[in-house]
Design an enzyme around this catalytic site. Structure first.
Site, PDB file in Angstrom:
ATOM      1  N   ASN A  10     152.270  76.582 114.208  1.00 26.50           N
ATOM      2  CA  ASN A  10     153.092  75.527 115.226  1.00 26.50           C
ATOM      3  C   ASN A  10     154.349  76.127 115.045  1.00 26.50           C
ATOM      4  OD1 ASN A  10     153.981  73.502 116.187  1.00 26.50           O
ATOM      5  ND2 ASN A  10     153.398  72.006 114.770  1.00 26.50           N
ATOM      6  N   LYS A  12     156.773  74.382 116.844  1.00 27.49           N
ATOM      7  CA  LYS A  12     157.458  73.751 117.071  1.00 27.49           C
ATOM      8  C   LYS A  12     158.835  73.994 118.445  1.00 27.49           C
ATOM      9  CE  LYS A  12     156.474  71.698 112.688  1.00 27.49           C
ATOM     10  NZ  LYS A  12     156.373  70.956 112.084  1.00 27.49           N
ATOM     11  N   HIS A  98     150.050  65.299 115.818  1.00 30.23           N
ATOM     12  CA  HIS A  98     150.831  65.862 115.252  1.00 30.23           C
ATOM     13  C   HIS A  98     152.091  64.432 114.956  1.00 30.23           C
ATOM     14  CE1 HIS A  98     153.947  67.653 112.736  1.00 30.23           C
ATOM     15  NE2 HIS A  98     153.143  69.055 112.948  1.00 30.23           N
ATOM     16  N   GLU A 100     154.690  64.498 113.695  1.00 27.36           N
ATOM     17  CA  GLU A 100     156.569  64.456 114.610  1.00 27.36           C
ATOM     18  C   GLU A 100     156.064  64.208 116.091  1.00 27.36           C
ATOM     19  OE1 GLU A 100     157.255  68.536 113.658  1.00 27.36           O
ATOM     20  OE2 GLU A 100     157.452  68.089 111.590  1.00 27.36           O
ATOM     21  N   GLU A 168     146.698  67.248 107.551  1.00 29.15           N
ATOM     22  CA  GLU A 168     147.907  67.221 107.349  1.00 29.15           C
ATOM     23  C   GLU A 168     149.188  66.241 106.705  1.00 29.15           C
ATOM     24  OE1 GLU A 168     150.627  70.672 109.645  1.00 29.15           O
ATOM     25  OE2 GLU A 168     150.929  69.437 110.843  1.00 29.15           O
ATOM     26  N   GLY A 174     156.780  70.557 106.313  1.00 25.56           N
ATOM     27  CA  GLY A 174     158.165  71.209 106.193  1.00 25.56           C
ATOM     28  C   GLY A 174     158.616  71.863 105.246  1.00 25.56           C
ATOM     29  N   SER A 216     153.419  73.190 104.007  1.00 28.05           N
ATOM     30  CA  SER A 216     154.442  73.944 103.264  1.00 28.05           C
ATOM     31  C   SER A 216     153.420  75.113 102.424  1.00 28.05           C
ATOM     32  CB  SER A 216     154.660  73.140 102.370  1.00 28.05           C
ATOM     33  OG  SER A 216     155.143  72.342 102.028  1.00 28.05           O
TER      34      SER A 216
HETATM   35  P1  PGA Z   1     155.296  72.884 107.745  1.00 33.31           P
HETATM   36  O1  PGA Z   1     154.830  72.472 108.757  1.00 33.31           O
HETATM   37  O2  PGA Z   1     154.171  74.554 107.744  1.00 33.31           O
HETATM   38  O3  PGA Z   1     156.360  73.732 108.216  1.00 33.31           O
HETATM   39  O4  PGA Z   1     155.040  72.111 105.986  1.00 33.31           O
HETATM   40  C1  PGA Z   1     153.479  72.094 109.205  1.00 33.31           C
HETATM   41  C2  PGA Z   1     153.404  70.970 110.171  1.00 33.31           C
HETATM   42  O5  PGA Z   1     153.759  70.706 110.079  1.00 33.31           O
HETATM   43  O6  PGA Z   1     152.155  71.566 111.125  1.00 33.31           O
END
Ligand code: PGA
Length: 256
Positions: A10, A12, A98, A100, A168, A174, A216
Site C-alpha cells: 500500500n 498510500k 482502510h 485512513e 490492521e 505507520g 508495521s
Molecule cells: P504500515 O501501514 O505498514 O506503514 O504500518 C500499513 C497500512 O496502513 O496498510
C-alpha cells in the site's frame, strides 16, 4: 496444491514522482518473478496505475491494486475513480475500508457498497478492519466483529471466498506507531475473525477466506509474523516504499 500467500504494497500517497514509481515498480516486479508461493500486489496512487504497465518485465506473480474506488460506475462524481475504470486499467485487487479512509468519514455501510461494487466488477476486495485501541478487557473484539459484519452486508455466500480480510490494528499502523502486533496475539485475533465470519457464512466458507495482517510489517518482523501469526500474508505500508525492505519481506513470506 497449497493456496498462494499474498503480500500487498500500500504505497498510500507516495512516491512523489512517476519516475520514482516506475523504478520501484520495476524493482519489485523483478523480485516478484522469483517467488514460488507468493503473489505480490502493488496498490499505487491511481495516477500511477498505468506507469506499472509501462515498466518492463512481466511476472505471473505480480498484480495491480488500487487504494480506493467509488460505489458508482460512472457519472457526475468529481475526483472519483470507478470500478470499471480500475478494471480496464489492469487492476485486480482493491483496498477498501482502510483506517485512513475511515478517518475521513467512510462508514461500514459505504464500505459494504464498495465491496459489492468491486466484486461485481470481478476484482478482489481487500477489506481492512481493525481497532483503534487495544484494551485489555477485549472490548476491541466487538469493534472488530461489528466492522466485519457491517462491512460485508450484502456480500453473498457465493462471493465471500473472493474477499480478503486485512486485519490492521490502527495503533500498529505507520512508521511512528512503534511495533507490530505480537504474533501470538495476532494468531488469536485471526481465530476470532474466522469465528465471526463463520457466524455469518458458516464454518466451511469462513475457512476459505484469506486473512492478512497489516501494521508495521518490516523486514525484521515479517518472518516471525508469518510463521506464528496464522495469516496468509501482509498489507505493507511504509516498508513497501523501499525495494530492499520489501523484497526481504517477500522472501520471508515465500520461505515460510
Ligand atoms: P504500515 O501501514 O505498514 O506503514 O504500518 C500499513 C497500512 O496502513 O496498510
Amino acid at each position: 496444491m497449497k493456496p498462494k500467500k499474498i503480500v500487498i504494497a500500500n504505497w498510500k500517497m507516495n512516491p512523489v514522482t512517476a519516475s520514482e514509481a516506475k523504478v520501484l515498480f520495476t524493482q519489485i516486479k523483478k523480485k516478484a518473478s522469483l517467488l514460488k508461493r507468493t503473489h505480490v500486489v502493488i496498490a499505487p496512487p491511481s495516477l500511477y496505475i498505468s506507469v506499472s504497465t509501462q515498466s518492463t518485465k512481466k511476472s505471473k506473480n505480480f498484480f495491480l491494486g488500487a487504494q480506493n474506488v467509488h460505489t458508482h460506475t460512472s457519472g457526475a462524481y468529481t475526483g472519483e475513480v470507478s470500478a470499471p475504470m480500475l478494471k480496464d486499467s489492469g487492476v485486480s485487487y482493491v483496498i477498501v475500508g482502510h483506517s485512513e479512509r475511515r478517518a475521513t468519514g467512510e462508514t461500514d455501510e459505504l464500505i459494504s457498497k464498495k465491496v459489492q461494487t468491486i466484486l461485481s466488477n470481478k476484482m478482489i476486495p481487500v477489506l481492512c478492519v481493525g481497532e483503534r485501541e487495544h484494551d485489555q478487557n477485549g472490548l476491541y473484539l466487538s469493534t472488530l466483529a461489528n466492522q466485519i459484519k457491517n462491512s460485508l452486508i450484502g456480500v453473498l455466500k457465493l462471493d465471500i471466498s473472493q474477499v480478503i480480510i486485512a486485519y490492521e490494528p490502527v495503533w500498529a499502523i505507520g512508521k511512528t506507531a512503534g511495533e507490530a502486533m505480537d504474533s501470538h496475539k495476532l494468531h488469536e485475533t485471526t481465530l476470532f475473525i474466522r469465528k465471526v465470519l463463520g457466524e455469518v457464512y458458516g464454518r466451511l466458507l469462513a475457512d476459505s477466506v484469506k486473512i492478512i495482517y497489516g501494521g508495521s510489517v518490516e523486514a525484521e518482523n515479517a518472518s516471525e509474523l508469518i510463521q506464528n501469526g496464522n495469516v496468509s500474508g501482509f498489507l505493507v505500508g511504509h516498508a513497501s516504499l523501499s525495494a530492499l525492505s520489501f523484497s526481504d519481506i517477500l522472501k520471508s513470506v515465500d520461505n515460510a
